[in-house]
Design a protein around this motif. Structure first.
Motif, PDB file in Angstrom:
ATOM      1  N   LEU A  33      31.994 -21.429  39.955  1.00  0.00           N
ATOM      2  CA  LEU A  33      30.891 -22.456  40.189  1.00  0.00           C
ATOM      3  C   LEU A  33      30.630 -23.281  38.649  1.00  0.00           C
ATOM      4  CD1 LEU A  33      28.531 -20.140  41.991  1.00  0.00           C
ATOM      5  CD2 LEU A  33      29.676 -22.263  43.074  1.00  0.00           C
ATOM      6  N   GLN A  34      30.610 -22.594  37.519  1.00  0.00           N
ATOM      7  CA  GLN A  34      30.483 -23.278  36.647  1.00  0.00           C
ATOM      8  C   GLN A  34      31.674 -24.289  36.468  1.00  0.00           C
ATOM      9  OE1 GLN A  34      29.504 -19.297  34.035  1.00  0.00           O
ATOM     10  NE2 GLN A  34      29.666 -21.249  32.656  1.00  0.00           N
ATOM     11  N   ALA A  35      32.994 -23.942  36.674  1.00  0.00           N
ATOM     12  CA  ALA A  35      34.065 -24.879  36.249  1.00  0.00           C
ATOM     13  C   ALA A  35      33.860 -25.876  37.468  1.00  0.00           C
ATOM     14  CB  ALA A  35      35.094 -24.076  36.564  1.00  0.00           C
ATOM     15  N   HIS A  36      33.530 -25.786  38.508  1.00  0.00           N
ATOM     16  CA  HIS A  36      33.622 -27.104  39.494  1.00  0.00           C
ATOM     17  C   HIS A  36      32.445 -27.702  39.389  1.00  0.00           C
ATOM     18  CE1 HIS A  36      36.954 -24.812  41.823  1.00  0.00           C
ATOM     19  NE2 HIS A  36      36.790 -25.816  42.570  1.00  0.00           N
ATOM     20  N   THR A  37      31.277 -27.255  38.907  1.00  0.00           N
ATOM     21  CA  THR A  37      29.925 -28.137  38.747  1.00  0.00           C
ATOM     22  C   THR A  37      29.851 -28.732  37.438  1.00  0.00           C
ATOM     23  OG1 THR A  37      28.562 -26.320  38.231  1.00  0.00           O
ATOM     24  CG2 THR A  37      29.013 -26.915  40.667  1.00  0.00           C
TER      25      THR A  37
END
Length: 411
Positions: A33-37
């Protein structure tokens, strides 16, 4: 869900993108989620915790490798809400309640009378939905109604949830379906052509690794659905894939072109659909009305039924060859009642495709019968609604409705 603390509900205000990624299974761990957002670890943790506290997502004991320390897998909580769906058939209406992850909770059926006013049919469906909610008051009905979704045997303007054009639903043209249900239910309302609903379910359940697919429904009527780059292709007015009314002027050797139910002559349906084969069987002295009647004669090895089904395959193959040249799919899936004929139908399709298509278009192309999938229209209708309410465009609205409902329950 009425016991959710107000501070948790307040924490949902910016959590939509996180919920959408988890619901669509694009990112199912905190590092992903960190990587995508591009959000910080602290922000992701805060928003995930708010979604967990609200019961919208859950955390499993499964671990996902992340390149560092394994992270727990996050998933949409199937119990966070439910959808109500209906499939309108020619003689009956199927109704169902499904979870937020499209698992069946309960279902029922009621008779449909072809001459009934559209409003009467919609009233039947609404009453049936209320009965499902009442009978399951201890379970899903205590949760949030995420959406209502209908599968319709007609051309559908998906954006406006309206039937248009000639169809087997006379009198439904431009009827405000969403407006009718909005008088009794607080949830977005969706309507989709039944073949598109079947296509979506077949793709998601059985052919998810194939991004470009054509599904053909060969039953009493004929239609198709198109998946392009994993998305349902509807066209400008929602009638993409309406192959049943392509006019085959050559008639495959027929002296006269038969009249279709739409009023025109030479349509694919009028030559290859179950109702047309039943017509030809009846003319030859074997009474039949539907594709099931044709298949009953086929199963008994009635010679004319065998010939008619084989001919249907060749006519379908003619149309499919054109679709292959335009769409270049990786897989053609044949479903519907006539698909029960197996290779008798499929060999005619394959023969025409091999004769008419360039090798570049058919290299690695798979033409197969659809796996048995009962109630595909119901599951497909649920999936299209769920995919939309948790999409990046709509998820914030879903969260707002969830928070408002939870706050009302506290009063």
């Amino acid at each position: 869900m009425s016991g959710i603390p107000v501070e948790v509900l307040n924490g949902l205000s910016n959590a939509g993108s996180i919920l959408s990624l988890i619901a669509q299974e694009i990112a199912v761990s905190r590092p992903a989620l960190q990587a995508h957002t591009g959000l910080s670890r602290v922000t992701v943790t805060q928003r995930v915790n708010a979604l967990l506290g609200a019961g919208l997502i859950c955390e499993s004991d499964d671990m996902q490798a992340t390149g560092g320390r394994p992270s727990r897998v996050l998933a949409l909580n199937s119990a966070c809400g439910y959808v109500l769906v209906a499939n309108i058939g020619e003689t009956q209406i199927q109704l169902a309640m499904l979870t937020a992850t499209a698992a069946m909770i309960a279902q029922s059926t009621c008779a449909r009378h072809a001459d009934a006013a559209p409003e009467h049919t919609l009233q039947q469906i609404a009453d049936g939905f209320e009965a499902l909610r009442r009978d399951h008051a201890g379970g899903a009905a205590g949760q949030m109604l995420l959406a209502i979704s209908l599968s319709l045997p007609a051309p559908v303007d998906y954006e406006n949830c309206r039937v248009y054009g000639p169809s087997v639903l006379p009198g439904w043209e431009d009827l405000d379906i969403a407006g009718f249900f909005s008088q009794r239910f607080t949830a977005p309302v969706y309507g989709e052509n039944d073949v598109n609903a079947m296509t979506l379910h077949q793709h998601r359940a059985c052919f998810a690794t194939e991004p470009n697919l054509v599904f053909i429904k060969a039953g009493t009527g004929i239609g198709s659905g198109i998946i392009s780059q994993n998305r349902l292709l509807r066209g400008a007015r929602g009638v993409a894939g309406d192959i049943g009314h392509i006019q085959m002027r050559a008639g495959l050797g027929k002296d006269t072109l038969p009249q279709c139910r739409c009023g025109k002559t030479g349509c694919v349906e009028a030559q290859a659909a179950g109702w047309a084969l039943a017509r030809d069987l009846t003319s030859a002295g074997t009474p039949a009305k539907t594709a099931r009647d044709v298949m009953a004669a086929f199963t008994m090895n009635q010679p004319l039924a065998l010939d008619l089904v084989a001919q249907s395959g060749r006519i379908l193959g003619d149309v499919i060859a054109g679709m292959i040249s335009v769409l270049n799919p990786g897989c053609i899936v044949i479903g519907g009642t006539l698909a029960g004929a197996g290779d008798v139908l499929l060999n005619g399709i394959r023969q025409q495709v091999a004769q008419q298509c360039l090798p570049a278009a058919t290299q690695n192309l798979r033409i197969c019968a659809a796996p048995p999938a009962r109630q595909s229209e119901l599951f497909g209708a649920a999936l299209l609604a769920l995919e939309d309410v948790f999409s990046s465009c709509q998820v914030e609205g879903t969260l707002i409705r969830f928070a408002q409902r939870s706050l009302r329950a506290m009063v």
